[in-house]
Design a protein around this motif. Structure first.
Motif, mmCIF file in Angstrom:
data_model
loop_
_atom_site.group_PDB
_atom_site.id
_atom_site.type_symbol
_atom_site.label_atom_id
_atom_site.label_comp_id
_atom_site.label_asym_id
_atom_site.label_seq_id
_atom_site.Cartn_x
_atom_site.Cartn_y
_atom_site.Cartn_z
ATOM 1 N N GLY A 1 0.858 -1.189 0.000
ATOM 2 C CA GLY A 1 0.000 0.000 0.000
ATOM 3 C C GLY A 1 0.888 1.230 0.000
ATOM 4 O O GLY A 1 2.039 1.175 -0.453
ATOM 5 N N LEU A 2 0.367 2.332 0.542
ATOM 6 C CA LEU A 2 1.150 3.568 0.601
ATOM 7 C C LEU A 2 1.919 3.622 1.926
ATOM 8 O O LEU A 2 1.349 3.374 2.993
ATOM 9 N N LEU B 1 3.472 1.474 6.904
ATOM 10 C CA LEU B 1 2.343 1.480 5.982
ATOM 11 C C LEU B 1 1.261 2.415 6.519
ATOM 12 O O LEU B 1 1.008 2.439 7.721
ATOM 13 N N ILE B 2 0.638 3.166 5.625
ATOM 14 C CA ILE B 2 -0.464 4.042 6.054
ATOM 15 C C ILE B 2 -1.779 3.289 5.819
ATOM 16 O O ILE B 2 -2.147 3.033 4.672
ATOM 17 N N GLU C 1 -14.517 5.732 -2.817
ATOM 18 C CA GLU C 1 -13.501 5.238 -1.885
ATOM 19 C C GLU C 1 -12.483 4.381 -2.644
ATOM 20 O O GLU C 1 -12.867 3.562 -3.482
ATOM 21 N N THR C 2 -11.204 4.596 -2.358
ATOM 22 C CA THR C 2 -10.163 3.906 -3.134
ATOM 23 C C THR C 2 -9.233 3.135 -2.201
ATOM 24 O O THR C 2 -8.842 3.644 -1.154
ATOM 25 N N TRP C 3 -8.904 1.911 -2.596
ATOM 26 C CA TRP C 3 -8.003 1.072 -1.806
ATOM 27 C C TRP C 3 -6.778 0.731 -2.655
ATOM 28 O O TRP C 3 -6.925 0.330 -3.814
ATOM 29 N N LEU C 4 -5.601 0.898 -2.064
ATOM 30 C CA LEU C 4 -4.365 0.443 -2.718
ATOM 31 C C LEU C 4 -3.924 -0.796 -1.960
ATOM 32 O O LEU C 4 -3.572 -0.701 -0.772
ATOM 33 N N THR D 1 -8.667 -4.450 7.727
ATOM 34 C CA THR D 1 -7.540 -3.530 7.587
ATOM 35 C C THR D 1 -6.513 -4.163 6.667
ATOM 36 O O THR D 1 -5.781 -5.074 7.063
ATOM 37 N N VAL D 2 -6.482 -3.696 5.446
ATOM 38 C CA VAL D 2 -5.537 -4.240 4.470
ATOM 39 C C VAL D 2 -5.142 -3.096 3.526
ATOM 40 O O VAL D 2 -5.989 -2.285 3.153
#
Ligand code: GLU
Length: 276
Positions: A185-186, A199-200, A247-250, A267-268
């Motif tokens: 992720g970011l 990781l954020i 809503e966006t997920w990386l 939480t991923v």
């Protein structure tokens, strides 16, 4: 990097009795290094999303050029644009074969949709695209999108379909955009340079400053030898989508059951809430 963290206010379960729509994007490196097994795992999850969570999926894939390179042993270190376009024409049916075979194993059918950002900008063609995708979804057919690289070169030059996926999510009024990547992720700083980078897990939005910081850190022209998208292009896509309320997920694409984890709001990766 100073990313504003917020308390995770678990949103009331979204539209529990309404079908949700997700756009999911897989990059070249994921598609090629994961190969048929990973694509099969994804398509199994696509079937489960629909069946168990009432989530319909528009899939955006890259990997045409990279698949053709793997198949043809095209080994020039520098590839001209026209060569990449020709490679994409070779690789696109190879990639579609993988998706179709995997979808078949779960009783689903895929449909190839090749498009450009000009198609989305043009009102009439955008309407045609919307109608086609709506019809496919109504028939429970999974649309598999890629940039039409033989006539457009935007995503070949930069982005690996990250921008395209955000535009499609907007046009199709998606509830979520999921970007499958080869990192978790970011991170607060570049994990390649700082092994202790954190990781954020959660962000309320993507600010201009954050984008600039990621661009300075990981380079605007990030990506791998296989695709042109890096964290900057992913975060730019996330900014476009979340500004439109999507809503966006990386997330790391090869984590087992990652899409089902997202459906369960586990939480991923990095979840970016966006404006509602
Ligand atoms: N649409 C291209 C593909 O499928 C993009 C890859 C790239 O970033 O070069 O291969």
């Amino acid at each position: 990097m100073r990313f504003e963290r917020h308390k995770v206010l678990v949103r009331t379960k979204q539209k529990s009795n309404k079908t949700q729509r997700w756009v999911i994007k897989a990059g070249s490196n994921m598609v090629c290094s994961g190969g048929p097994l990973l694509i099969r795992a994804w398509m199994h999850q696509v079937a489960a999303l629909k069946k168990d969570h009432r989530i319909e999926v528009i899939w955006v894939t890259s990997g045409a050029i990279a698949s053709a390179i793997d198949r043809t042993q095209f080994n020039k270190p520098k590839r001209e644009l026209a060569e990449k376009q020709a490679l994409s024409a070779i690789g696109q049916p190879l990639v579609m074969d993988l998706y179709n075979l995997s979808l078949q194993t779960v009783g689903l059918l895929g449909a190839q949709v090749l498009l450009t950002s000009d198609d989305i900008a043009d009102k009439k063609r955008r309407g045609n695209l919307q109608n086609t995708l709506e019809q496919l979804l109504e028939w429970n057919v999974t649309p598999i999108l890629n940039e039409n690289d033989t006539v457009a070169t935007e995503e070949i030059k930069f982005g690996d379909n990250d921008a395209l996926s955000a535009k499609v999510a907007k046009v199709m009024k998606a509830d979520r955009l999921i970007i499958l990547t080869d990192v978790e992720g970011l991170y607060e700083s570049d994990p390649r340079q700082n092994p202790n980078a954190r990781l954020i897990p959660w962000l309320s939005s993507v600010s201009k400053t954050q984008l600039k910081e990621v661009g300075d850190q990981s380079g605007k022209r990030g990506g791998t030898s296989r695709g042109t998208g890096g964290m900057f292009s992913k975060l730019s896509a996330a900014q476009v989508a979340t500004t439109a309320g999507i809503e966006t997920w990386l997330v790391k694409g090869d984590l087992p059951a990652v899409l089902l984890d997202v459906a369960k709001d586990k939480t991923v990766g990095t979840r970016i809430m966006g404006r509602r």
